[in-house]
Design a protein around this motif. Structure first.
Motif, short mmCIF file in Angstrom:
data_model
loop_
_atom_site.label_atom_id
_atom_site.label_comp_id
_atom_site.label_asym_id
_atom_site.label_seq_id
_atom_site.Cartn_x
_atom_site.Cartn_y
_atom_site.Cartn_z
N PRO A 198 0.80 -1.23 0.00
CA PRO A 198 0.00 0.00 0.00
C PRO A 198 0.83 1.27 0.00
CG PRO A 198 -0.15 -1.12 2.11
CD PRO A 198 0.61 -2.02 1.21
N ASN A 199 2.10 1.17 0.35
CA ASN A 199 2.92 2.39 0.38
C ASN A 199 3.63 2.63 -0.94
OD1 ASN A 199 4.41 0.04 0.89
ND2 ASN A 199 6.10 1.24 1.74
N ALA B 22 -3.16 -13.02 9.23
CA ALA B 22 -2.12 -13.14 10.25
C ALA B 22 -2.38 -14.38 11.10
CB ALA B 22 -2.11 -11.90 11.13
N TYR C 42 -5.78 15.19 23.37
CA TYR C 42 -4.57 14.39 23.16
C TYR C 42 -3.46 14.79 24.13
CZ TYR C 42 -5.70 12.18 18.71
OH TYR C 42 -6.23 11.39 17.75
N ILE D 204 -0.12 12.70 26.58
CA ILE D 204 1.32 12.66 26.31
C ILE D 204 2.13 13.52 27.28
CG2 ILE D 204 3.05 13.07 24.54
CD1 ILE D 204 1.03 12.40 22.47
N LEU D 205 1.52 14.56 27.81
CA LEU D 205 2.26 15.50 28.67
C LEU D 205 2.93 14.78 29.84
CD1 LEU D 205 2.38 18.61 28.40
CD2 LEU D 205 0.79 18.71 30.30
N ILE E 179 0.10 -6.64 10.25
CA ILE E 179 0.60 -6.74 8.87
C ILE E 179 -0.06 -7.93 8.19
CG2 ILE E 179 2.57 -7.30 7.44
CD1 ILE E 179 4.31 -5.72 9.18
N PRO F 109 8.82 -0.91 7.19
CA PRO F 109 7.95 0.25 6.91
C PRO F 109 6.56 0.12 7.55
CG PRO F 109 9.03 -0.47 4.91
CD PRO F 109 9.39 -1.46 5.96
N TYR F 110 6.02 -1.11 7.62
CA TYR F 110 4.67 -1.23 8.16
C TYR F 110 4.64 -1.17 9.68
CZ TYR F 110 3.43 -1.97 3.51
OH TYR F 110 3.27 -1.75 2.21
N VAL G 49 7.19 7.97 21.04
CA VAL G 49 6.53 9.06 21.78
C VAL G 49 6.26 8.62 23.22
CG1 VAL G 49 4.43 10.44 21.96
CG2 VAL G 49 5.55 10.15 19.76
N MET H 6 5.04 20.03 23.27
CA MET H 6 4.03 20.47 22.31
C MET H 6 4.54 20.30 20.88
SD MET H 6 1.27 21.44 23.69
CE MET H 6 0.58 22.01 25.22
N ILE I 143 4.20 16.79 20.05
CA ILE I 143 2.82 16.36 19.83
C ILE I 143 2.34 16.82 18.46
CG2 ILE I 143 0.45 16.60 20.64
CD1 ILE I 143 1.53 16.80 23.47
N TYR J 162 3.86 14.70 15.90
CA TYR J 162 3.27 13.36 15.99
C TYR J 162 1.92 13.33 15.28
CZ TYR J 162 1.17 9.33 18.40
OH TYR J 162 0.54 8.15 18.72
N ASP K 12 -1.23 10.72 12.23
CA ASP K 12 -2.52 10.97 12.84
C ASP K 12 -3.10 9.64 13.26
OD1 ASP K 12 -5.09 11.46 13.51
OD2 ASP K 12 -5.39 12.98 11.98
N PRO K 13 -3.29 9.44 14.55
CA PRO K 13 -3.73 8.14 15.04
C PRO K 13 -5.06 7.70 14.43
CG PRO K 13 -3.13 9.58 16.86
CD PRO K 13 -3.12 10.41 15.63
N THR K 14 -5.86 8.68 13.99
CA THR K 14 -7.16 8.29 13.47
C THR K 14 -7.09 7.86 12.01
OG1 THR K 14 -7.58 10.59 12.93
CG2 THR K 14 -8.46 9.78 15.01
N LEU L 285 -2.35 2.47 5.90
CA LEU L 285 -1.31 1.45 5.90
C LEU L 285 -1.83 0.02 5.91
CD1 LEU L 285 1.40 3.16 8.05
CD2 LEU L 285 1.48 2.62 5.62
N PHE M 280 -5.21 -2.15 4.59
CA PHE M 280 -6.62 -2.25 4.22
C PHE M 280 -7.15 -3.64 4.40
CE2 PHE M 280 -4.30 -1.32 0.12
CZ PHE M 280 -3.94 -2.62 -0.14
#
Lengths: 359, 616, 275
Positions: A86-87, B2, B113, B117-118, C165, C190-191, C201, C254, C257, C260, C265-267, C273, C275
């Motif tokens: 996908p990348n 997996a 968020y 993390i702070l 993966i 990469p994955y 973090v 900050m 963050i 990051y 973006d966690p969402t 990456l 599907f």
């Protein structure tokens, strides 16, 4: 040429693939057909090198590749879910194998261009896989494998994730493509229509064993086992005994129903219990008496379903047995409308139709 | 996919021998310390590292230690209340973000968020600043507010995962069928997001129960949680009972985890069992939440003292005689004591500041005058100690004990006699030297070594600072509390130490010897004072009176090995202690000896120089 | 629906603003604060000695992150591809210390690495060393503490991204002629980056702000920002200076963050990456 000798794969006590022997010749479009869990994908994965072989050997062009790592085998796979990176863009996906092999840039570009044209992906080279339709993804997967020019291309249910229409279209293109590139294709599917349409030869599998391996026509017309007869198309079965048999004609007795004759078969052993089977589309419903070259039995119509190009009847025979009959609507539109549920009718078929299956 | 492979990884991806080795090495690394804790918790010996046979004595000690149970109760109360609040707020926030669009929604999401993390310490100082500014009393409530603040964003995220996956049509269907918004929430939304709410609650609970840093900043007196208690035990070297607590916590954790696993696997648990379990849990929660309100009524006394500076038997005796519940918090040094009082931490009834600190605190109106009339035993105090230069009124302090700071060394490794501070700079003992973790003590030694009297000269201060920086590489650490333990385990060979602590060591093993520097030593007089905001002033005076009783004073001197200005008590002390110059220094005139003084504005410079030594 | 917003405002935004405003004020001798605008505290915070603490803390946090990564990645990698049963066992064992109080874990490291600790005893028994090695109260001990504390925080996110993966991608790569090593470099690594970034973090920032580990396991020279802030607040009674250092730390965090969220973006990551 690919040769599988006594190939087996066991997971604990489960024999996923059991003593399979198979020879696939160069340039052949070979199809492994069977229900899920029959071992067809396992064979494919063993040929690709993803699964260890429990017993037996795999020979490619006479060389034993049983224990070679997947990256050292001259075979490539089109995965069921395509497994596109996908990348990487379409172009980068296709060039992946070539870059790994350190092929010169010019050569690489040329080969990727060729295969892009061949698979009709021109104009999509820069796209990311997630921005492609299912059909396009499937072509990228195909192109990515073909560009390496393997001796064998393995396809694991490549059409199963596509819509019916697109699958049909892709099927035709696949067949054309195989003729153009001349590479041996091994195609795994559970869809008999795909298998019949594409393959030069089909191996029908069940429980890790090849039940019948032959050309599509032979498989359909002369199934060797009950499973094959039942799995491919639909079939009416009759338990019966061979009353008498000579070189070109056999007389069979179906209990409670009567005697039928099958011609064109070799001589059978009299007194033996066998299965006699006839395809529904070979039978017809009639009020008339049979001709001399036809068999006839009696039954009552229990169901009648209009299906567009055909009408399907379920007919009840003596002893509560039911068989199905399919009648083409364009031939018998009027007469099909004529027969109704609850009517007693003659079921007629040619004495050349049908097959004997030894139990 | 997996799943397929992990069942049958024929390609051997990620299964090479060295990967396997590293993995199990890592796991051993994670588990070995825990196993050691468990094993040593059954050790008879007081020192953690030497095995002297199997024993349950530390468990017994643990179960009879009221302060630990109080800490556990506080921890649970705080965790349960803050979990409930966090989950409620988290659910609201998750619904708000997932279901409504409004101005600033993206901003709210991003702000949520940040607390995740702070670093904890920022939370700690920020909330401390807030509470002090708005004069919010530090205690259980302030800790709960702090815990909610860091745990509810976590809960929000966990719950949001469920809310987002819940189709809007479900609530539409409910509204369509005539339910109100609230009914819809209770009957449709809540049951469907319950797994998220539960894991959010578990998250919040475990974060709260485990938090140290934020609690450290926001807890007041009497709100000590288990982690704070553990911190204090580690700092003051009271280690074997720590092993016992740890073992109990580890066993508890393993049992809970295994039980959760078991409950998950066996789905066929009778309904009545579940109900019984739930009711049991609810009752415990109820009792915990309610209990602080009942115990308030009993008489209490909160002592804020150094470790090993008061015979614990005397506290027990006082408690038994009066029925007053005594809690003891450990202080590290005078400056920490001052900081606590300046912040307005209310709750301590008796503190033990050194002479100069009495002067500072008095100036800042942090001390309450002591009613001498209610302390009949005040008459035993040696007259010369009653109105000393740091408080000529004599109304704000009652002298407790005095002594000096010298050195103690292990004669197996260091050839005596040790008679100069210079030895603390001796390269041969690199890594085996220890200094007290208090700036006045340390700078005094440096000044003496340079031949100065410690005063408000900046250039002298900076010179002292420089030789202290030069000394740092030779030091094991700066340590005020666990000097005895580190000497006993021979991790340190020579340490700057207070006279009482030195005496305890030298009398325990002849290999330990006193080092009395010819350059001079720093004397101290520690005093009992009552903070201006003490909640139990009367009890404090009763306790002071109790301690001044000659018999009690004598018992106390025998235990802590510091001199006390109590002439009647001296008669009850064994001669070898009375004649030991380390315990009772021969001092003619107490106003002429060198003691730490309040430098006024110059304190700031001293602090700066000390920070510079520390951070170098 | 306003309570969460109200709560964040009162107990999070306002306190941070108080800290920032204190950082521009002056400390009075009695520990009070006079609210005047000055940059003196920042001047002090960024002068030689304190700046070096800042850099040192950064250095410690970076080295800790790197060392933790080096131990955690192989563990996560092994775990992701082992049998389901072993996966569960390893997961349980890694989470176990995670559930034990942090201070207790540090204490146990102190015991283990002490001069009379098991490691030293074992080394001396095996004849690897004559006199006990000094393993706590120095930089080594501090790193051991940090790694011990952080290991689960690094292993778990990496594991979860490796575990997701699609294995057919690895098979595809091998099938197309890449060796195991090439497949690892081009596909697996990469994955696992989203998990790796999360791990970094979760390790880097708490390490940067920690003050307990340098205190318990570090030596006299291992002072970090956290120790400095604690000392300013609880001993030196110089809140404005402590606030200035805190503000510097807040700004650094900050920046992290923002980076990051910008890069990972966690969402969104799951869609792009996997599907």
């Amino acid at each position: 040429m690919l040769e599988l000798k006594n190939l087996s794969k066991f997971y604990g006590n489960v024999k996923a693939v059991n003593q399979v022997n198979l020879t696939i010749s160069k340039g052949e479009f070979f199809c492994l057909l069977g229900p899920s869990g029959c071992g067809k994908t396992t064979i494919l994965r063993m040929v690709a090198g993803f699964e260890k072989v429990t017993e037996g050997n795999i020979y490619l062009e006479g060389k034993d590749i049983t224990n070679d790592a997947p990256n050292n085998r001259d075979v490539n796979t089109v995965f069921q879910n395509y497994a596109l990176f996908p990348n990487l863009s379409v172009w980068e996906n296709i060039a992946y194998g070539l870059k790994i092999r350190k092929i010169t840039k010019d050569e690489c570009n040329r080969r990727v261009e060729d295969v892009v044209r061949l698979t009709g992906l021109s104009g999509f080279e820069k796209r990311m896989p997630s921005k492609l339709s299912g059909g396009q993804q499937q072509r990228v997967a195909l192109a990515r494998a073909l560009v390496n020019r393997p001796s064998i291309l393995l396809l694991d249910e490549p059409l199963s994730a596509l819509d019916k229409k697109i699958a049909e279209q892709t099927r035709n293109e696949l067949s054309e493509l195989q003729r153009k590139v001349g590479i041996t294709f091994i195609f795994v599917t559970h869809n008999q229509t795909e298998a019949l349409a594409l393959a030069d030869r089909i191996a029908v599998m069940k429980d890790g064993i090849i039940e019948h391996c032959d050309q599509p026509k032979e498989i359909y017309e002369k199934p060797r086992t009950h499973f094959v007869a039942d799995f491919i198309g639909s079939m009416n079965f009759f338990e019966c005994t061979i009353k008498a048999s000579e070189d070109k004609a056999t007389l069979l007795e179906i209990p409670e129903i009567g005697d039928v004759i099958l011609t064109g078969q070799n001589k059978q052993e009299a007194g033996k219990t066998v299965q006699f089977c006839v395809r529904p589309e070979r039978m017809k419903i009639s009020m008339l008496q049979p001709a001399e070259y036809e068999n006839c039995i009696k039954g009552v119509i229990r169901q009648k379903t209009y299906l567009g190009e055909i009408t399907k009847f379920v007919v009840e025979l003596a002893g509560n047995r039911q068989i199905s009959i399919m009648a083409q609507n364009y031939l018998l539109k009027l007469s099909n409308e004529f027969y109704d549920i609850g009517e007693e009718v003659n079921i007629i078929w040619s004495k050349t139709s049908g097959e004997i299956i030894h139990v | 996919m997996a799943g397929n492979l992990s069942r049958n990884n024929d390609l051997g991806i990620g299964q090479s021998k060295w990967l396997k080795f590293i993995t199990w090495f890592g796991i051993a690394f994670l588990l070995l310390p825990l196993i050691i804790l468990i094993v040593y918790s059954f050790n008879e010996s007081r020192t953690v590292t030497r095995w002297e046979g199997f024993s349950f004595r530390w468990y017994k000690a643990l179960f009879s230690d009221v302060s630990i149970w109080l800490a556990i109760k506080n921890s649970l109360t705080i965790a349960i209340v803050s979990t409930l609040v966090s989950v409620s707020l988290g659910t609201m926030a998750a619904m708000l973000i997932a279901r409504y669009s409004f101005k600033g929604k993206k901003l709210l999401q991003n702000i949520l968020y940040i607390p995740v993390i702070l670093p904890d310490i920022i939370f700690g100082v920020a909330l401390l600043s807030l509470f002090i500014l708005i004069k919010f009393p530090l205690g259980i409530i302030s800790v709960i507010c702090a815990h909610v603040t860091f745990s509810f964003p976590f809960a929000t995220m966990v719950i949001m995962g469920k809310v987002i996956n819940l189709p809007e049509s479900l609530s539409e269907a409910s509204l369509d069928l005539g339910a109100s918004r609230w009914q819809t929430f209770v009957k449709v939304i809540l049951p469907n997001i319950a797994p998220g709410v539960i894991s959010g609650a578990l998250f919040a609970f475990s974060m709260s129960i485990d938090d140290f840093v934020i609690t450290f900043f926001t807890a007041g007196v009497g709100a000590s949680t288990l982690p704070l208690k553990i911190y204090s035990l580690i700092k003051h070297g009271i280690t074997p009972s720590l092993n016992a607590i740890s073992t109990i916590l580890i066993v508890f954790t393993v049992v809970v985890l295994l039980m959760a696993n078991f409950l998950q696997k066996t789905k066929k648990i009778s309904r009545s069992f579940k109900i019984a379990l739930g009711t049991f849990f609810l009752i415990i929660v109820g009792l915990l939440v309610v209990s602080p309100f009942f115990t308030k009524s009993s008489e209490r006394l909160n002592i804020y003292n150094y470790s090993n500076y008061l015979d614990p038997e005397l506290i027990k005796k006082f408690s038994n005689e009066t029925g007053i519940k005594v809690t003891l918090d450990y202080v590290n040094d005078n400056d920490e004591m001052l900081a606590k009082l300046q912040m307005g931490v209310a709750g301590y009834d008796i503190i033990f500041p050194t002479a100069f600190m009495v002067e500072i605190m008095k100036k800042q109106n942090l001390l309450a005058p002591i009613c001498i009339d209610s302390i009949p035993n005040y008459k035993y105090i040696t007259p010369g100690f009653r109105k000393m230069s740091f408080d000529t009124t004599g109304r704000y302090y009652v002298p407790y004990a005095y002594g000096y700071t010298g050195m103690v060394y292990n004669s197996n490794y260091i050839e005596g006699p040790v008679d100069s501070w210079d030895i603390l700079w001796d390269e041969r003992y690199k890594g085996k030297i220890m200094m007290i973790n208090e700036m006045r003590e340390v700078f005094f030694v440096a000044s003496k070594r340079l031949g100065f009297k410690m005063d408000t000269s900046l250039s002298k201060l900076n010179m002292a600072r420089d030789i202290l920086i030069e000394q740092k590489p030779l030091l094991k650490k700066y340590e005020s509390n666990a000097i005895g333990d580190l000497m006993a385990s021979e991790e340190v060979w020579i340490a700057q130490d207070w006279s009482g602590s030195i005496t305890r060591l030298t009398s325990s093993d002849p290999k330990f010897k006193l080092g009395y520097p010819k350059e001079g030593v720093l004397f101290f007089i520690d005093n009992m004072c009552i903070p201006a905001n003490a909640p139990n002033k009367g009890n404090a005076e009763r306790f002071i009176n109790f301690l001044l009783d000659p018999a009690h004073s004598a018992q106390n001197i025998n235990c802590i090995m510091y001199a006390m200005p109590n002439d009647s008590a001296k008669k009850l002390i064994p001669a070898e202690i009375l004649n030991n110059p380390t315990v009772f220094p021969k001092i003619k005139n107490f106003d002429s000896i060198e003691i730490a003084r309040d430098f006024g504005e110059f304190n700031r410079e001293l602090t700066r120089a000390w920070m510079e030594v520390k951070v170098h | 629906m306003a309570p969460p917003v109200f709560w964040l405002l009162v107990f999070f935004i306002v306190p941070l603003l108080i800290v920032v405003s204190y950082s521009f004020s002056i400390a009075k001798t009695d520990g009070g604060i006079s609210l005047v605008f000055t940059l003196k505290n920042y001047g002090q915070a960024l002068e030689g000695m304190y700046l070096s603490v800042l850099f040192k803390s950064f250095g410690y946090a970076i080295v800790t992150t790197l060392l933790t990564f080096l131990l955690a990645y192989p563990m996560a990698y092994y775990m992701a591809f082992t049998t389901q049963r072993q996966k569960m066992i390893i997961m349980f064992l890694i989470i176990l210390p995670f559930w034990t109080n942090f201070l207790i874990r540090m204490f146990s490291i102190m015991i283990l690495l002490g001069e009379n600790g098991l490691i030293n005893k074992a080394f001396m028994f095996l004849g690897l060393t004559d006199s006990p090695l000094r393993m706590i109260n120095n930089t080594f001990g501090m790193y051991v503490g940090f790694i011990y504390w952080n290991l689960p925080f690094m292993v778990l996110p990496i594991f979860s991204s490796l575990d997701r993966i699609d294995v057919s991608l690895l098979e595809a790569s091998l099938d197309l002629g890449a060796s195991q090593r090439q497949t690892f470099m081009k596909v697996t690594l990469p994955y696992s980056i989203p998990g790796l970034v999360a791990g970094i973090v979760f390790v880097f920032i708490p390490t940067l702000g920690n003050f307990v580990i340098p205190e318990f396991l570090g030596g006299t020279q291992n002072t970090m920002i956290g120790n400095l802030i604690t000392a300013q607040y609880l001993q030196a009674q110089n809140w404005p200076f402590g606030s200035a250092i805190s503000t510097v730390l807040i700004v650094i965090v900050m920046i992290f963050i923002v980076l990051y969220i910008r890069f990972y973006d966690p969402t969104k990551s799951k869609n792009t990456l996997n599907f």
